[in-house]
Structures are given as C-alpha cells and as structure tokens.
Design a protein around this motif. Sequence first.
Motif, PDB file in Angstrom:
ATOM      1  N   THR A  34      26.852  -4.198 -29.353  1.00 43.84           N
ATOM      2  CA  THR A  34      26.943  -4.872 -30.651  1.00 43.84           C
ATOM      3  C   THR A  34      27.659  -3.995 -31.671  1.00 43.84           C
ATOM      4  OG1 THR A  34      24.857  -6.034 -30.193  1.00 43.84           O
ATOM      5  CG2 THR A  34      25.608  -5.985 -32.482  1.00 43.84           C
ATOM      6  N   THR A  35      28.713  -4.552 -32.240  1.00 39.69           N
ATOM      7  CA  THR A  35      29.439  -3.906 -33.321  1.00 39.69           C
ATOM      8  C   THR A  35      29.062  -4.607 -34.621  1.00 39.69           C
ATOM      9  OG1 THR A  35      31.293  -3.362 -31.864  1.00 39.69           O
ATOM     10  CG2 THR A  35      31.728  -3.367 -34.233  1.00 39.69           C
ATOM     11  N   VAL A  36      28.848  -3.819 -35.676  1.00 43.03           N
ATOM     12  CA  VAL A  36      28.422  -4.401 -36.945  1.00 43.03           C
ATOM     13  C   VAL A  36      29.308  -3.929 -38.083  1.00 43.03           C
ATOM     14  CG1 VAL A  36      26.024  -4.651 -36.198  1.00 43.03           C
ATOM     15  CG2 VAL A  36      26.742  -2.541 -37.343  1.00 43.03           C
ATOM     16  N   TRP A  37      29.374  -4.755 -39.118  1.00 44.75           N
ATOM     17  CA  TRP A  37      30.103  -4.383 -40.336  1.00 44.75           C
ATOM     18  C   TRP A  37      29.450  -5.055 -41.521  1.00 44.75           C
ATOM     19  CZ3 TRP A  37      32.407  -7.340 -44.088  1.00 44.75           C
ATOM     20  CH2 TRP A  37      33.139  -6.634 -45.057  1.00 44.75           C
ATOM     21  N   ASN A  38      29.394  -4.330 -42.618  1.00 40.12           N
ATOM     22  CA  ASN A  38      28.903  -4.862 -43.877  1.00 40.12           C
ATOM     23  C   ASN A  38      29.608  -4.126 -45.012  1.00 40.12           C
ATOM     24  OD1 ASN A  38      26.636  -6.688 -45.029  1.00 40.12           O
ATOM     25  ND2 ASN A  38      26.465  -4.820 -46.251  1.00 40.12           N
ATOM     26  N   ARG A  39      29.808  -4.809 -46.126  1.00 39.38           N
ATOM     27  CA  ARG A  39      30.466  -4.159 -47.268  1.00 39.38           C
ATOM     28  C   ARG A  39      29.708  -2.905 -47.692  1.00 39.38           C
ATOM     29  NH1 ARG A  39      34.491  -7.234 -49.367  1.00 39.38           N
ATOM     30  NH2 ARG A  39      34.450  -9.478 -48.971  1.00 39.38           N
ATOM     31  N   SER A  40      28.386  -3.019 -47.751  1.00 37.29           N
ATOM     32  CA  SER A  40      27.553  -1.850 -48.058  1.00 37.29           C
ATOM     33  C   SER A  40      27.212  -1.175 -46.738  1.00 37.29           C
ATOM     34  CB  SER A  40      26.268  -2.270 -48.791  1.00 37.29           C
ATOM     35  OG  SER A  40      26.583  -2.966 -49.977  1.00 37.29           O
ATOM     36  N   THR A  41      27.851  -0.075 -46.447  1.00 38.15           N
ATOM     37  CA  THR A  41      27.753   0.525 -45.120  1.00 38.15           C
ATOM     38  C   THR A  41      26.356   1.023 -44.787  1.00 38.15           C
ATOM     39  OG1 THR A  41      28.452   2.662 -46.019  1.00 38.15           O
ATOM     40  CG2 THR A  41      30.175   1.201 -45.159  1.00 38.15           C
ATOM     41  N   ASP A  42      25.543   1.335 -45.815  1.00 35.48           N
ATOM     42  CA  ASP A  42      24.205   1.861 -45.542  1.00 35.48           C
ATOM     43  C   ASP A  42      23.319   0.850 -44.833  1.00 35.48           C
ATOM     44  OD1 ASP A  42      24.432   0.573 -48.181  1.00 35.48           O
ATOM     45  OD2 ASP A  42      22.279   0.933 -48.309  1.00 35.48           O
ATOM     46  N   LYS A  43      23.648  -0.449 -44.957  1.00 33.25           N
ATOM     47  CA  LYS A  43      22.838  -1.466 -44.302  1.00 33.25           C
ATOM     48  C   LYS A  43      22.945  -1.407 -42.783  1.00 33.25           C
ATOM     49  CE  LYS A  43      22.405  -4.913 -47.945  1.00 33.25           C
ATOM     50  NZ  LYS A  43      22.532  -6.349 -48.303  1.00 33.25           N
ATOM     51  N   ALA A  44      23.935  -0.705 -42.280  1.00 33.73           N
ATOM     52  CA  ALA A  44      24.120  -0.604 -40.830  1.00 33.73           C
ATOM     53  C   ALA A  44      23.344   0.544 -40.211  1.00 33.73           C
ATOM     54  CB  ALA A  44      25.607  -0.449 -40.507  1.00 33.73           C
ATOM     55  N   GLU A  45      22.787   1.437 -41.012  1.00 38.90           N
ATOM     56  CA  GLU A  45      22.212   2.668 -40.474  1.00 38.90           C
ATOM     57  C   GLU A  45      21.094   2.420 -39.470  1.00 38.90           C
ATOM     58  OE1 GLU A  45      21.126   5.094 -43.779  1.00 38.90           O
ATOM     59  OE2 GLU A  45      23.206   5.472 -44.400  1.00 38.90           O
ATOM     60  N   GLU A  46      20.183   1.525 -39.786  1.00 33.52           N
ATOM     61  CA  GLU A  46      19.071   1.249 -38.869  1.00 33.52           C
ATOM     62  C   GLU A  46      19.573   0.670 -37.561  1.00 33.52           C
ATOM     63  OE1 GLU A  46      14.991  -1.463 -38.701  1.00 33.52           O
ATOM     64  OE2 GLU A  46      15.900  -0.973 -40.638  1.00 33.52           O
ATOM     65  N   LEU A  47      20.580  -0.192 -37.641  1.00 37.61           N
ATOM     66  CA  LEU A  47      21.141  -0.786 -36.428  1.00 37.61           C
ATOM     67  C   LEU A  47      21.883   0.251 -35.591  1.00 37.61           C
ATOM     68  CD1 LEU A  47      22.384  -4.099 -38.037  1.00 37.61           C
ATOM     69  CD2 LEU A  47      20.616  -3.923 -36.272  1.00 37.61           C
ATOM     70  N   VAL A  48      22.592   1.143 -36.254  1.00 34.17           N
ATOM     71  CA  VAL A  48      23.278   2.219 -35.530  1.00 34.17           C
ATOM     72  C   VAL A  48      22.258   3.075 -34.786  1.00 34.17           C
ATOM     73  CG1 VAL A  48      24.648   4.325 -35.803  1.00 34.17           C
ATOM     74  CG2 VAL A  48      25.287   2.238 -37.049  1.00 34.17           C
ATOM     75  N   ALA A  49      21.125   3.327 -35.417  1.00 33.21           N
ATOM     76  CA  ALA A  49      20.077   4.116 -34.764  1.00 33.21           C
ATOM     77  C   ALA A  49      19.536   3.407 -33.525  1.00 33.21           C
ATOM     78  CB  ALA A  49      18.933   4.375 -35.755  1.00 33.21           C
ATOM     79  N   LYS A  50      19.687   2.077 -33.502  1.00 33.36           N
ATOM     80  CA  LYS A  50      19.215   1.310 -32.343  1.00 33.36           C
ATOM     81  C   LYS A  50      20.295   1.142 -31.280  1.00 33.36           C
ATOM     82  CE  LYS A  50      15.845  -1.429 -34.976  1.00 33.36           C
ATOM     83  NZ  LYS A  50      15.475  -2.797 -35.425  1.00 33.36           N
ATOM     84  N   GLY A  51      21.514   1.624 -31.578  1.00 34.15           N
ATOM     85  CA  GLY A  51      22.575   1.560 -30.577  1.00 34.15           C
ATOM     86  C   GLY A  51      23.798   0.774 -30.974  1.00 34.15           C
ATOM     87  N   ALA A  52      23.809   0.175 -32.172  1.00 38.17           N
ATOM     88  CA  ALA A  52      24.986  -0.564 -32.616  1.00 38.17           C
ATOM     89  C   ALA A  52      26.118   0.387 -32.981  1.00 38.17           C
ATOM     90  CB  ALA A  52      24.636  -1.441 -33.808  1.00 38.17           C
ATOM     91  N   VAL A  53      27.328  -0.138 -32.942  1.00 37.33           N
ATOM     92  CA  VAL A  53      28.502   0.601 -33.378  1.00 37.33           C
ATOM     93  C   VAL A  53      28.896   0.090 -34.759  1.00 37.33           C
ATOM     94  CG1 VAL A  53      30.939   1.085 -32.944  1.00 37.33           C
ATOM     95  CG2 VAL A  53      29.316   0.969 -31.026  1.00 37.33           C
ATOM     96  N   ARG A  54      29.016   0.999 -35.719  1.00 31.47           N
ATOM     97  CA  ARG A  54      29.422   0.607 -37.067  1.00 31.47           C
ATOM     98  C   ARG A  54      30.938   0.683 -37.170  1.00 31.47           C
ATOM     99  NH1 ARG A  54      26.273   3.441 -41.648  1.00 31.47           N
ATOM    100  NH2 ARG A  54      26.842   5.235 -40.371  1.00 31.47           N
ATOM    101  N   ALA A  55      31.569  -0.467 -37.441  1.00 31.91           N
ATOM    102  CA  ALA A  55      33.027  -0.501 -37.584  1.00 31.91           C
ATOM    103  C   ALA A  55      33.420  -0.050 -38.979  1.00 31.91           C
ATOM    104  CB  ALA A  55      33.537  -1.913 -37.330  1.00 31.91           C
TER     105      ALA A  55
END
Length: 296
Positions: A34-55
């Motif tokens: 799962t790749t994720v993106w959000n305007r506010s990048t901090d919202k991706a941190e928890e998902l990245v910790a679970k294995g997501a890739v932050r674009a």
Amino acid sequence: MSAADNDRTPVTVLGLGAMGTALATTFLENGHPTTVWNRSTDKAEELVAKGAVRAASAPDAAAASPLVVLCVLDHHAVSEILDTVGDALPGRVLVNLTSGTPAQARAAARWAAEHGADYLDGGILADPQDIGTSNGFLLYSGPQDAFETREATLKALGGVTTYIGTDAGQAAVYFMALIGVGYETWISYLHTLALVGAENIKATTFAPFVTGMFSGMNELLTAMARATDDGYYPPDAGPLGVHAALMDDLIATRQASGIDVERLEHVKSLIDRRVAEGHGADGFSSLIETIGNPST
C-alpha cells in the motif's frame, strides 16, 4: 483459501482523513502493498509504521499501483488532486470513494477515460471503524470489467460490496438516496423525541415503540415501491383522505408542546393537494406524483 485471500494487488490510497486511513489500514492488514499520500504528510506516519510506503507526491503515489483509491473531503478536493495525477493514470483503475453527486461522478469518469484510466465511483455507507468488517457497506458503479478485475481487493473493505451498474453515476444515486433516507428518518425521530419529552416521557422509554414499529415496515416499504413503479396506488398505508383528517391533530399536538411543525405542514400540503386533485382514495405512496412534479 478464497480469491480475496490470494489477491495481493498493490494499492494506492490518496487522502488520509479518518476514512482514507481506515481504507489504507485495511488494505495493509489484508496483505496489499500500500502506497499512501496526503497533503499533510504527518498523517501517513502511523501507516508507514505499519508497512505503507509514503509517496512524495500525488502523481508518484498514483504511478505506484494498478489500483488507485481516492477518498477526500469533497468534490473540490477531488478535482485538485486529479489535476495533478492525470499523466500517471493510464492503464490503472481509479476508484473514487469521495461522496459526490451523480453528475460529478459521470464527469470524473469522462475525465478518467480521457487519461487512459478506468473509473469506478463508490459510496461508503459505513463509519471508519466499520471498514474491513462485516458492517462495511460499499457501493460501486462504472465499467463492469474494471470492477470484476479489482473486486477481490475491494471486497476487503467491507462485508457488503455491491456493484450497481455501468453508469458511473449510479452508485452516487444510490448513496445519496440512502443517506437521504437516513437524514429524513433521524430528523423525524428527533422531532418525535422532542414531543414525548415535552410530556415528560424519557426518550429511552419511548424508543422501543419506534424500533418495534420499524421492524414491521419491510412489507409496507416494498408495497410502496411496487406502487410507485406501477403507477397504481392502492391504500397501502391508508387512503389519503384519512391521512388528511389526521394531519390537523398531529400539527396541533406538536404546536401545543412548542415543537417545530414545518415538516408536518409540508406533508399536509402534499396530502391536501393530492386530495384536492381527486385522489383522496389513493394510498400514501401516491404522493410520489406530487413530489416528482412540484410545479404541476
């Protein structure tokens, strides 16, 4: 092992509000890269910790997966994102789970086709905590082959995954209609609780009578739908002439307790108009003729 268990299609989620985060979390929990993106990048941190890739950008995120899921606040936010990702979408399936109108869905489908992508519009009839559970209820419309290709992945989002049809706007029609039923029911219920409350009756004492009444509504609602389709209106909930007589008492009862009667006065005006047109023996469902033709 089911097809859904075997499917590990990479997914991109654009938008990480409460619902977008729930979608991305569910994809991750079901083994999808799962790749994720959000305007506010901090919202991706928890998902990245679970294995997501932050674009780093929305176009990078869209290019990362064959299935791109968009879930943001409103159509304006959708348009802003789509303006940036068009070149990354050819050959992909774009699923828009942002609530919007049927016209907006059809316009987005045309835009996606012009950019080489298949477009599925969707509606989520669930809260974020319901995503990935049997309580998840999602509707989709758009190209059938695109839905069938990604159906196993999309089914991870909820216990009820329903394909409506090829018209991209149909999921929005169903979504808006069902949400409308919810709002109309909730506000009517609150008016009723205000009425009984004015008589010192606790809402929790009265509620079982309402839930009991609704539990027996299935047959009546089906009969009213059939009458609407057929254009023939037997007295399914009693003839309108009887309802017309009752409305004055209903309105007077609420007025005596200081409860707003605007909604009931509107219902009364519909009934009175239909009766005046000579349809007093028709059922309540015949009001569809007045609702659907407000200027006649």
